[in-house]
Design a protein around this motif. Sequence first.
Motif, PDB file in Angstrom:
ATOM      1  N   SER A  45       0.781  -1.294   0.102  1.00 14.92           N
ATOM      2  CA  SER A  45      -0.125   0.146   0.001  1.00 14.92           C
ATOM      3  C   SER A  45       0.871   1.280   0.050  1.00 14.92           C
ATOM      4  N   ARG A  46       2.040   1.124   0.300  1.00 18.17           N
ATOM      5  CA  ARG A  46       2.895   2.396   0.358  1.00 18.17           C
ATOM      6  C   ARG A  46       3.404   2.804  -1.049  1.00 18.17           C
ATOM      7  N   LEU A  47       3.238   1.711  -1.896  1.00 15.10           N
ATOM      8  CA  LEU A  47       3.516   2.231  -3.319  1.00 15.10           C
ATOM      9  C   LEU A  47       2.414   3.159  -4.117  1.00 15.10           C
ATOM     10  N   VAL A  48       1.278   2.912  -3.504  1.00 17.14           N
ATOM     11  CA  VAL A  48       0.228   3.802  -4.290  1.00 17.14           C
ATOM     12  C   VAL A  48       0.193   5.108  -4.034  1.00 17.14           C
ATOM     13  N   PRO A  49       0.235   5.817  -5.030  1.00 12.24           N
ATOM     14  CA  PRO A  49       0.295   7.471  -5.082  1.00 12.24           C
ATOM     15  C   PRO A  49      -0.511   7.939  -4.076  1.00 12.24           C
ATOM     16  N   LYS A  50      -0.342   8.959  -3.126  1.00 12.08           N
ATOM     17  CA  LYS A  50      -1.162   9.475  -2.327  1.00 12.08           C
ATOM     18  C   LYS A  50      -1.675  10.933  -2.459  1.00 12.08           C
ATOM     19  N   LEU A 117      -6.344   3.886   0.329  1.00 13.36           N
ATOM     20  CA  LEU A 117      -5.240   3.555  -0.388  1.00 13.36           C
ATOM     21  C   LEU A 117      -4.609   5.032  -0.812  1.00 13.36           C
ATOM     22  N   ARG A 118      -5.440   5.920  -1.232  1.00 18.80           N
ATOM     23  CA  ARG A 118      -5.260   7.145  -1.600  1.00 18.80           C
ATOM     24  C   ARG A 118      -4.814   8.283  -0.801  1.00 18.80           C
ATOM     25  N   ALA A 119      -5.452   8.115   0.382  1.00 19.34           N
ATOM     26  CA  ALA A 119      -5.397   9.272   1.503  1.00 19.34           C
ATOM     27  C   ALA A 119      -3.798   9.412   1.771  1.00 19.34           C
ATOM     28  N   LYS A 134      -6.537  -1.992   8.006  1.00 18.89           N
ATOM     29  CA  LYS A 134      -5.117  -1.198   8.404  1.00 18.89           C
ATOM     30  C   LYS A 134      -4.266  -1.699   7.004  1.00 18.89           C
ATOM     31  N   SER A 135      -4.585  -2.635   6.654  1.00 18.99           N
ATOM     32  CA  SER A 135      -3.838  -3.240   5.433  1.00 18.99           C
ATOM     33  C   SER A 135      -3.504  -2.055   4.211  1.00 18.99           C
ATOM     34  N   PHE A 136      -4.550  -1.119   4.115  1.00 23.87           N
ATOM     35  CA  PHE A 136      -4.273  -0.195   3.246  1.00 23.87           C
ATOM     36  C   PHE A 136      -3.676   0.932   3.351  1.00 23.87           C
ATOM     37  N   LEU A 137      -3.225   1.107   4.708  1.00 24.45           N
ATOM     38  CA  LEU A 137      -2.665   2.468   5.038  1.00 24.45           C
ATOM     39  C   LEU A 137      -1.170   2.604   5.459  1.00 24.45           C
ATOM     40  N   GLN A 186       0.407   0.636  12.481  1.00 23.29           N
ATOM     41  CA  GLN A 186       0.882   1.946  12.320  1.00 23.29           C
ATOM     42  C   GLN A 186       1.136   2.250  10.794  1.00 23.29           C
ATOM     43  N   ALA A 187       1.111   3.440  10.497  1.00 21.28           N
ATOM     44  CA  ALA A 187       1.226   3.932   9.133  1.00 21.28           C
ATOM     45  C   ALA A 187       2.633   4.408   8.715  1.00 21.28           C
ATOM     46  N   LYS A 188       2.974   5.025   7.729  1.00 16.93           N
ATOM     47  CA  LYS A 188       4.114   5.258   7.290  1.00 16.93           C
ATOM     48  C   LYS A 188       4.787   6.417   8.208  1.00 16.93           C
ATOM     49  N   VAL A 189       4.143   7.271   8.617  1.00 13.66           N
ATOM     50  CA  VAL A 189       4.337   8.033   9.933  1.00 13.66           C
ATOM     51  C   VAL A 189       3.174   8.269  10.721  1.00 13.66           C
TER      52      VAL A 189
END
Length: 423
Positions: A45-50, A117-119, A134-137, A186-189
């Motif tokens: 999910s980190r690879l999806v453009p935000k 995924l996009r947020a 959580k899988s998509f964040l 957790q998320a990326k940040v």
Amino acid sequence: MNGKQLDLLHTILLILILISVNRPLLKKCRLIGKRTLVVTVHFLSRLVPKSSKLVVFGGENGQGFRGNTKYLFLEMVKNPNIKCVWISRNNKVVDLLIKQGYVAYKHHSFKGIYHQLRAKVVIHSHSINDDFSKSFLGGAISINTWHGVGLKKVWGANKNTFSYKVLHDKSAIKRFFGTFVVKTNQAKVSYVISTSSAVSSYYPETFLVSKKNVLQLGQVRNDVFFKDTEEDLAIPDWIRNEKIIMYMPTHRNFGKLETDINLVFDFQKLNDLCAKTGHKFLVKRHMYSSGQVPTTYEHIIDISEESYDPQLLLKYTDILVTDYSSCYTDYLLLDRPVLFYSYDLNLYLKKSNEMYFNYFDVTPGPKVNDFSGFIQELEKSMEQPSQYEKERKRVLDIFYSEDNQKEVLEKQVDYIYSEILKL
């Protein structure tokens, strides 16, 4: 099929048979498989453009529309430069918000998954695991507003949680692989919102974030204490106009240590006192509470099944009765009497969550462990509401810094816009 292929097929069949007849092994394999899938999707999910213009909100374990995130959502949705979306696990919540003209989706719906995924930013009140999928964040920025300022240790500070056990496991291999699972919460940040320096001191260990990611910005849901709005009308006139004693207990190990409420209170004596003093005794039980409150008493009313906002109930409460619930730390903002009916304190301290503070240091009010003592102290609270005033202020300053003892919505929104969304 040659001999090697046949041997391989036999081996695979044997493994499948062994797993199928060994239920504990089958269960463990399923769990490992599920966690592997979650970790993989979370990473991908980190690879999806935000989109920096998209903010996703959720709260109340995905089951409700209230609390800190509700007020942030209602304010930020006014901004034409961003799109605000509410994600819920509850169809009724989604339907309610859509009827009110807002954008809302079920967490596992196609559009719900797409927006998660996009947020760029997700704002929640519990965890991304509880409030979203959580899988998509994995690639988002997470803001955890939390949902109270309590005594009990949770998450990374609680020895009974999965996170704590993994991070403190003696096996380096289990710690290594288990950490991947912990990070899916957790998320990326990840940021978490605090209310004071004292609270901020234990949030890094609790929420597994760095000190700089603890934001001392208060609790937006408490703004209702300082102003009147149309929302107040959701509380019935009789509650807003009567003298109210509110009983709000905590859960005890998710109901495993609960005592029937009829063994805790002598409702006849309590009703007699309320009749004499002109009070109503309202019971707002935790969902895991045991026993039914009698319906035969005029001055004792169980409102546990009502959907009243807890903060608005506190606003119209004259005396709060609780035990170990975090509701009293918010109630201190109103500077009214709190009575701690901790009838099972010894058992609770042994069997339930550890506490961040010494219970007796941060409970500014009488602490009683039997009904006769409770009745005596309740009468004193009615007659002398200012008795513990200095103690209430001392403890309030521990849990809420001076600048967070007032409305905080505006400064929270400003911080999110300027420091996180960079608008």
